[in-house]
Design a protein around this motif. Structure first.
Motif, short mmCIF file in Angstrom:
data_model
loop_
_atom_site.label_atom_id
_atom_site.label_comp_id
_atom_site.label_asym_id
_atom_site.label_seq_id
_atom_site.Cartn_x
_atom_site.Cartn_y
_atom_site.Cartn_z
N SER A 23 0.74 -1.26 0.09
CA SER A 23 0.02 -0.01 -0.12
C SER A 23 0.89 1.29 -0.06
CB SER A 23 -0.96 -0.07 1.38
OG SER A 23 -1.84 0.96 1.21
N MET A 25 2.65 4.50 1.17
CA MET A 25 2.76 5.11 2.44
C MET A 25 3.82 6.09 2.38
SD MET A 25 2.86 1.63 4.96
CE MET A 25 3.75 0.64 3.52
N CYS A 26 3.74 7.50 2.68
CA CYS A 26 4.21 8.31 2.52
C CYS A 26 5.73 8.04 3.44
CB CYS A 26 4.00 9.81 2.87
SG CYS A 26 2.72 10.25 1.76
N GLU A 59 4.43 5.92 -2.79
CA GLU A 59 3.72 6.63 -1.93
C GLU A 59 3.08 7.98 -2.68
OE1 GLU A 59 7.27 9.07 -0.10
OE2 GLU A 59 7.60 7.27 -0.64
N ALA A 307 0.21 -2.33 4.52
CA ALA A 307 0.91 -1.15 4.73
C ALA A 307 2.03 -1.27 5.87
CB ALA A 307 -0.18 -0.09 5.19
N ARG A 308 1.51 -1.17 7.14
CA ARG A 308 2.48 -1.27 8.30
C ARG A 308 3.06 -2.60 8.57
NH1 ARG A 308 -1.27 2.21 12.43
NH2 ARG A 308 -2.97 1.56 10.76
#
Length: 339
Positions: A23, A25-26, A59, A307-308
Motif C-alpha cells: 500500500s 505510504m509516505c 507513496e 501497509a504497516r
C-alpha cells in the motif's frame, strides 16, 4: 483449499504474480524539498520486491509543488523527476514485482508555506491553514497537472497508476459533502461532487492506457458524511469512466475518532465490490495470512493491500507462504536461507 493469496491476478495486460500489494505510504524523505527520488526510496521499495510482493505502489507523489502534503514529499510535477522515478521502477521490476504509483494533490491538508487550495475555504481543523476556494481556472490547471503527471509516470515505466481520492486530500475533499460546500457544478449533488474526479480520470486516460486504480475513503465517520453505500454509486461511475479497481480505505477527510481493529475496513470493500460489481482492494490492519486468505476466499476483495505490516516485515510473503503451506520461488541469491 487452494490458497488464493498466491494465485496470479491479471488487470488489463498486467499480471501480478500474487494478490499481495504494498500500500502507498509516505516516507517524507526528500530532504532537499525537490521531490526527487533518494537512496532511501531505492532501498525501501526494492527490498519489498526482493521479499516477493506482487505489486508495489509508490507513496503519494505530488502533481504540483502546491499539492505536496509536506515539503519532503516525492514529486512528479516536473520532467526532472523522471530520471529518478525510472531508476526506481527498473530496480523494482528487476526483482520481479510490478510497479505502481499513486499520484496525488494534498488540497487543504498541505502543510506548506504559501497559499493552499481546496474545493471550499474550510480548514481541516482549528490548527490548519484556511485554504483558498478553487476557481474554475484552478480546477482546470489541477486536472491538467494530473494529466501531465500520468504522462511522466508512463515515461518512467510504471505498470499501474492509482489516483489518491482518499484520506482527506484534494479529490476526497471534492467527493465528501463535509469538505465540499460549493454551489456551482462541482458541489451539491453526488454527481456534481464527483465531477472533479471524473475530469481527472478522463484527462489521465488520454495519456495512460494501463490499469487505473482509485483509492477512496469509503466512510467519513461523521453524520452527513460519505458511506460505503454512497460510494457504490460513485464506484459505478468510476467503472463507467474506465477505472479498473477501487482501493478501499476510510476516514481522514475531517477529524474523527476511528475504532481500528484487524480488517475494520474490509466490509467497506465488500459493499463496494458487490454493489458496483467492480474489483476492490482491501486494506486496514490486515496482518495475518489466514485473514488475508479469508477475505479473498469469500469474495470480499480481489487484492490485499498491506501497509504497516510490510514496514515491519519486508518478507511478509515468505512468512505468509510458510503459514499457508505454499511454496514460492525465492530470489536465487537467498535460496540457501529461504526455507
Amino acid at each position: 483449499m487452494k490458497s488464493m493469496l498466491f494465485t496470479d491476478y491479471t488487470i488489463k495486460d498486467v499480471t501480478l504474480k500474487n494478490r499481495i500489494v504494498m500500500s502507498p505510504m509516505c516516507m517524507y524523505s526528500c530532504y532537499e524539498e525537490d521531490g526527487k527520488v533518494q537512496n532511501w526510496h531505492l532501498a525501501h521499495y526494492t527490498s519489498r520486491a526482493v521479499g516477493q510482493v506482487g505489486l508495489i505502489i509508490q507513496e503519494a507523489t505530488a502533481v504540483t509543488p502546491q499539492g505536496r502534503i509536506s515539503p519532503q514529499d516525492l514529486g512528479i510535477w516536473s520532467d526532472e523527476h523522471i530520471e529518478g522515478l525510472s531508476k526506481l521502477v527498473a530496480m523494482i521490476k528487476e526483482q520481479g514485482a510490478k510497479t505502481g504509483i499513486q499520484i496525488a494533490h494534498a488540497g487543504r491538508k498541505a502543510v506548506l508555506e504559501g497559499e493552499i487550495i481546496a474545493p471550499s475555504a474550510i480548514p481541516f481543523d482549528e490548527n490548519r491553514k484556511t485554504p483558498k476556494e478553487m476557481t474554475k481556472d484552478d480546477i482546470s490547471e489541477t486536472v491538467a497537472a494530473f494529466r501531465s503527471a500520468a504522462m511522466r509516470a508512463k515515461t518512467a515505466g510504471y505498470d499501474v497508476m492509482e489516483l489518491h481520492g482518499a484520506h482527506g486530500y484534494l479529490i476526497n475533499e471534492f467527493l465528501s459533502p463535509l469538505s465540499n460546500k460549493r454551489e456551482d457544478e462541482y458541489g451539491g449533488s453526488a454527481e456534481n461532487r464527483y465531477r472533479f474526479l471524473k475530469e481527472v480520470i478522463e484527462a489521465v486516460k488520454e495519456v495512460w492506457d494501463g490499469p487505473l486504480f482509485v483509492r477512496v475513503s469509503a466512510f467519513d465517520y461523521q453524520e452527513e458524511g460519505m458511506t460505503a453505500e454512497a460510494y457504490v454509486q460513485m464506484a459505478e461511475w468510476m467503472k463507467r469512466d474506465g477505472v479498473d479497481l477501487i482501493d478501499v480505505s476510510s476516514g481522514a477527510v475531517v477529524p474523527a475518532r476511528i475504532s481500528a481493529y484487524p480488517g475494520y475496513q474490509v466490509p467497506f470493500s465488500e459493499t463496494i465490490r458487490q454493489g458496483a460489481d467492480i474489483p476492490t482492494g482491501a486494506v486496514g490492519l490486515i496482518t495475518s495470512p489466514l485473514h488475508a486468505e479469508e477475505i479473498l476466499q469469500n469474495d470480499r476483495a480481489d487484492l490485499i493491500f498491506l501497509a504497516r505490516e510490510l514496514l515491519r516485515d519486508p518478507y511478509w510473503p515468505r512468512t505468509a507462504a510458510k503459514e499457508l503451506g505454499v511454496e514460492i520461488e525465492p530470489p536465487v541469491q537467498y535460496k540457501r536461507g529461504w526455507l
